[in-house]
Design an enzyme around this catalytic site. Structure first.
Site, PDB file in Angstrom:
ATOM      1  N   TYR A 129       0.808  -1.217   0.000  1.00  0.00           N
ATOM      2  CA  TYR A 129       0.000   0.000   0.000  1.00  0.00           C
ATOM      3  C   TYR A 129       0.839   1.263   0.000  1.00  0.00           C
ATOM      4  CZ  TYR A 129      -4.373  -2.498   0.355  1.00  0.00           C
ATOM      5  OH  TYR A 129      -5.455  -3.294   0.063  1.00  0.00           O
ATOM      6  N   GLU A 213      -3.900 -29.939   8.503  1.00  0.00           N
ATOM      7  CA  GLU A 213      -3.931 -29.323   7.172  1.00  0.00           C
ATOM      8  C   GLU A 213      -4.954 -28.198   7.078  1.00  0.00           C
ATOM      9  OE1 GLU A 213      -5.347 -30.386   2.607  1.00  0.00           O
ATOM     10  OE2 GLU A 213      -5.047 -32.016   4.044  1.00  0.00           O
ATOM     11  N   ASP A 266      -5.491 -34.628   4.669  1.00  0.00           N
ATOM     12  CA  ASP A 266      -6.396 -35.447   3.865  1.00  0.00           C
ATOM     13  C   ASP A 266      -5.615 -36.516   3.117  1.00  0.00           C
ATOM     14  OD1 ASP A 266      -8.657 -34.020   4.598  1.00  0.00           O
ATOM     15  OD2 ASP A 266      -8.554 -32.660   2.875  1.00  0.00           O
TER      16      ASP A 266
END
Length: 385
Positions: A129, A213, A266
């Site tokens: 910014y 995760e 997973d």
């Protein structure tokens, strides 16, 4: 139980040896340097640019390639490390395609130089910014900061640039931030510190760290009071592909507390890859692997073999997409997979099924199966609780 404890002691001794080996590699290849040294390195870069201009030549910058497997080597105690002879890209100030990036790098260098001179810090968001029109997007600036860190051979913290954190942490852990703020993670999940290397007085009696995760799984374990049931422990998530701060925190906990670190991901290509990022690093950040990786991390679950062993219903399994197949075949070829025959067997099994499973699929067996059966059995079997 005595046999279990003996094995635990042996593994803990091995963890400590790995930490010491990592520290030696970090010292010889890539380490934090004092502020004055970073200033000198930046001045050398600018000096070369000025010299080129004085000779009426177009200045160039040499950037190490951070996206090619040919630029990294694998060392099991540490992970993926950038080679000394990695591919170098020449960024020209007079090139139509490279001029803007050249300008962005100079602007970033100027900002970093001022931060170092004033001994102050800024987030990458703050930097963006400062001149959003020039930088174009936050992603462009993020890449440039990492390019500069690699080019100057210093950590991002040594550049006095901090990343906005996205990870969460909870458990038996207290520490002081650099400004003296005391953080207690015991009662509620808190954001991972944005200046991990600045924290001090880390205290914990945790027996292990569980790296999760996804935020959805993290929240499920919070709802089931996982940290209370398995007290003392620490639970952390990077909410998917981990940010640098989450990786730094896991590394800091490992080397400070010298306790086991487990991965709960997973049973799919992306979950396995995320675990590998924590454990062995990524190609793009290989230049800082010695500060980020936890090579002793253990894959707790969800294992593809668990799906068959536990009788997870087929209707909750998800068919592979073509992208899943490509990702899995790519994983099989990575150097760290060859070090783990058990991983190869799990990956082969998943490819044979042509299916994947999320951790949430265990709820199809019983609502609280993950926290009350699956994780207790995994942790008890290893002698950790």
């Amino acid at each position: 139980m005595a046999e279990h404890l003996s094995e635990v002691d042996k593994l803990r001794a091995k963890l400590l040896q790995n930490i010491e080996a990592d520290d030696e590699t970090a010292t010889t290849y890539f380490s934090n340097v004092v502020r004055e040294d970073v200033l000198l390195r930046i001045e050398k870069v600018i000096g070369n640019i000025v010299s080129s201009l004085s000779r009426e030549e177009a200045p160039v910058l040499l950037l190490n390639s951070r996206s090619q497997w040919s630029s990294v080597r694998f060392e099991k105690p540490v992970g993926l490390l950038m080679t000394s002879d990695c591919t170098v890209t020449t960024l020209r100030s007079n090139g139509s395609l490279s001029l803007n990036k050249f300008a962005v790098i100079l602007k970033a260098l100027s900002t970093i130089y001022n931060l170092l001179q004033n001994d102050s810090y800024a987030t990458k968001r703050d930097m963006y910014y400062n001149d959003p029109q020039l930088f174009g997007s936050q992603k462009i600036l993020d890449t440039v900061v990492d390019d500069l860190s690699c080019m100057l051979k210093v950590s991002r913290r040594s550049l006095h640039v901090l990343a906005t954190t996205k990870g969460l942490i909870i458990g038996d852990l207290c520490y002081l931030e650099e400004d003296g703020t005391r953080v207690d993670c015991s009662f509620t999940a808190v954001p991972v510190c944005s200046n991990v290397r600045g924290i001090i007085s880390v205290t914990s009696s945790a027996k292990f760290v569980l790296v999760i995760e996804k935020d959805a799984t993290f929240q499920r374990l919070l709802d089931d009071d996982f940290c209370t049931r398995f007290y003392p422990c620490i639970m952390i998530t990077g909410k998917g592909v981990p940010d640098i701060n989450s990786r730094l925190m896991v590394r800091r906990l490992w080397e400070t507390l010298q306790i086991p670190v487990f991965a709960l991901v997973d049973a799919d290509p992306h979950g396995i890859e995320i675990m590998c990022i924590y454990k062995y690093g990524s190609v793009s950040m290989a230049f800082e692997a010695a500060n980020l990786t936890v090579s002793s991390m253990l894959w707790l679950g969800l294992l593809p073999s668990d799906i068959e062993r536990l009788g997870v219903p087929h209707d909750v399994l998800i068919p592979f997409t073509e992208a899943d197949k490509r990702k899995m075949n790519s994983l099989k070829k990575r150097p760290y997979i060859f070090c783990h025959p058990a991983w190869e067997r799990e990956i082969t099994l998943m490819l044979q099924w042509n299916q994947k499973a999320e951790i949430q699929s265990l709820a199809s067996i019983a609502p609280h199966f993950l926290t009350r059966v699956y994780l207790p059995n995994k942790l008890c079997h290893g002698g950790w609780i």
